[in-house]
Design a protein around this motif. Structure first.
Motif, PDB file in Angstrom:
ATOM      1  N   GLU A  51       0.826  -1.210   0.000  1.00  0.00           N
ATOM      2  CA  GLU A  51       0.000   0.000   0.000  1.00  0.00           C
ATOM      3  C   GLU A  51       0.860   1.259   0.000  1.00  0.00           C
ATOM      4  N   GLU A  52       1.982   1.215   0.732  1.00  0.00           N
ATOM      5  CA  GLU A  52       2.867   2.383   0.804  1.00  0.00           C
ATOM      6  C   GLU A  52       3.417   2.749  -0.574  1.00  0.00           C
ATOM      7  N   ASP A  53       3.643   1.723  -1.403  1.00  0.00           N
ATOM      8  CA  ASP A  53       4.172   1.968  -2.746  1.00  0.00           C
ATOM      9  C   ASP A  53       3.163   2.742  -3.595  1.00  0.00           C
ATOM     10  N   TRP A  54       1.907   2.341  -3.517  1.00  0.00           N
ATOM     11  CA  TRP A  54       0.862   3.009  -4.295  1.00  0.00           C
ATOM     12  C   TRP A  54       0.633   4.435  -3.802  1.00  0.00           C
ATOM     13  N   LYS A  55       0.710   4.618  -2.487  1.00  0.00           N
ATOM     14  CA  LYS A  55       0.493   5.957  -1.923  1.00  0.00           C
ATOM     15  C   LYS A  55       1.564   6.933  -2.378  1.00  0.00           C
ATOM     16  N   ILE A  56       2.819   6.489  -2.333  1.00  0.00           N
ATOM     17  CA  ILE A  56       3.898   7.402  -2.723  1.00  0.00           C
ATOM     18  C   ILE A  56       3.884   7.626  -4.233  1.00  0.00           C
ATOM     19  N   LYS A  57       3.471   6.626  -4.979  1.00  0.00           N
ATOM     20  CA  LYS A  57       3.354   6.774  -6.435  1.00  0.00           C
ATOM     21  C   LYS A  57       2.312   7.844  -6.778  1.00  0.00           C
ATOM     22  N   GLU A  58       1.217   7.844  -6.030  1.00  0.00           N
ATOM     23  CA  GLU A  58       0.181   8.856  -6.250  1.00  0.00           C
ATOM     24  C   GLU A  58       0.691  10.252  -5.906  1.00  0.00           C
ATOM     25  N   LYS A  59       1.481  10.353  -4.843  1.00  0.00           N
ATOM     26  CA  LYS A  59       2.058  11.644  -4.455  1.00  0.00           C
ATOM     27  C   LYS A  59       2.979  12.184  -5.547  1.00  0.00           C
ATOM     28  N   MET A  60       3.666  11.278  -6.203  1.00  0.00           N
ATOM     29  CA  MET A  60       4.627  11.688  -7.228  1.00  0.00           C
ATOM     30  C   MET A  60       3.964  12.413  -8.395  1.00  0.00           C
ATOM     31  N   THR A  61       2.687  12.144  -8.628  1.00  0.00           N
ATOM     32  CA  THR A  61       1.999  12.799  -9.745  1.00  0.00           C
ATOM     33  C   THR A  61       1.936  14.316  -9.545  1.00  0.00           C
ATOM     34  N   ILE A  62       1.941  14.755  -8.287  1.00  0.00           N
ATOM     35  CA  ILE A  62       1.921  16.193  -7.996  1.00  0.00           C
ATOM     36  C   ILE A  62       3.213  16.842  -8.487  1.00  0.00           C
TER      37      ILE A  62
END
Length: 212
Positions: free
Chosen positions: A61-72
């Motif tokens: 889950e942590e991987d997906w969360k940080i991946k989503e943050k990277m879009t910013i």
């Protein structure tokens, strides 16, 4: 004030507003990069290799969360460089201010490996080719060139994993196509499989014949 001076003044105000917006949103982007660094340190022990693997496999889950943050961060740099190329930012924005040079370098080194991981993790290269075959985002090239021009030194590479993936792919292809022992082994297995299938068909035919 002459028409030319009014146009210059309006242009400077426009440039100033765009620059102010960039400064404003860059704070949020820097917070994202700090989170990415924390993720890399806490989840990957600071390992570049593990960081890449985690973002490629996305098992937690942590991987997906940080991946989503990277879009910013990606969106910010994509838009900022677009504005620069369109002449919407002051001339000195990238050329004289070290803040953007350093932030851009930090962004490139942290997030380009994530883009490479995404490219190979989702098998995008099967359709569009390898990452370095025209699939590298222009913003990374821009920031890399900016560093080289401003610092007069070769920037730290952010494409090492792309080179590794491409090399591994070539080696797999060569092994599959050119390794004669491996090819002979595969051929032998196929022949055995075909012979077994023929044998089964013969037994089945004999059984049917005896039952008539």
């Amino acid at each position: 004030m002459s028409q030319r001076n009014r146009l210059v003044d309006a242009s400077e105000k426009k440039d100033s507003r765009a620059a102010e917006q960039a400064y404003k949103y860059s704070k949020e982007v820097q917070n994202v990069l700090i989170e990415v660094e924390r993720y890399k340190r806490q989840q990957c022990g600071g390992s570049e290799q593990l960081y890449y693997i985690r973002l490629k496999e996305l098992q937690y889950e942590e991987d997906w969360k940080i991946k989503e943050k990277m879009t910013i961060a990606n969106g910010f740099w994509r838009e900022t460089i677009f504005l620069w190329n369109k002449g919407k930012l002051p001339d000195e924005f990238f050329e004289k201010q070290n803040i953007w040079l350093n932030r851009g370098n930090m962004y490139r080194l942290l997030l380009e490996p994530a883009d490479i991981a995404n490219h190979y993790g989702f098998k995008s290269f099967a359709d569009s080719g390898h990452y370095l075959d025209g699939n590298r985002a222009g913003r990374y090239i821009f920031l890399e060139d900016l560093w080289a021009r401003r610092k007069s030194t070769k920037p730290i590479s952010s494409i090492d994993f792309a080179l590794q993936e491409q090399k591994a792919s070539i080696e797999r292809y060569q092994q599959h196509c050119c390794d004669r022992p491996a090819q002979q082994k595969i051929t032998s297995k196929l022949q055995q499989s075909a012979a077994f299938a023929t044998h089964r068909q013969a037994l089945h035919a004999a059984k049917l014949e005896s039952s008539v």
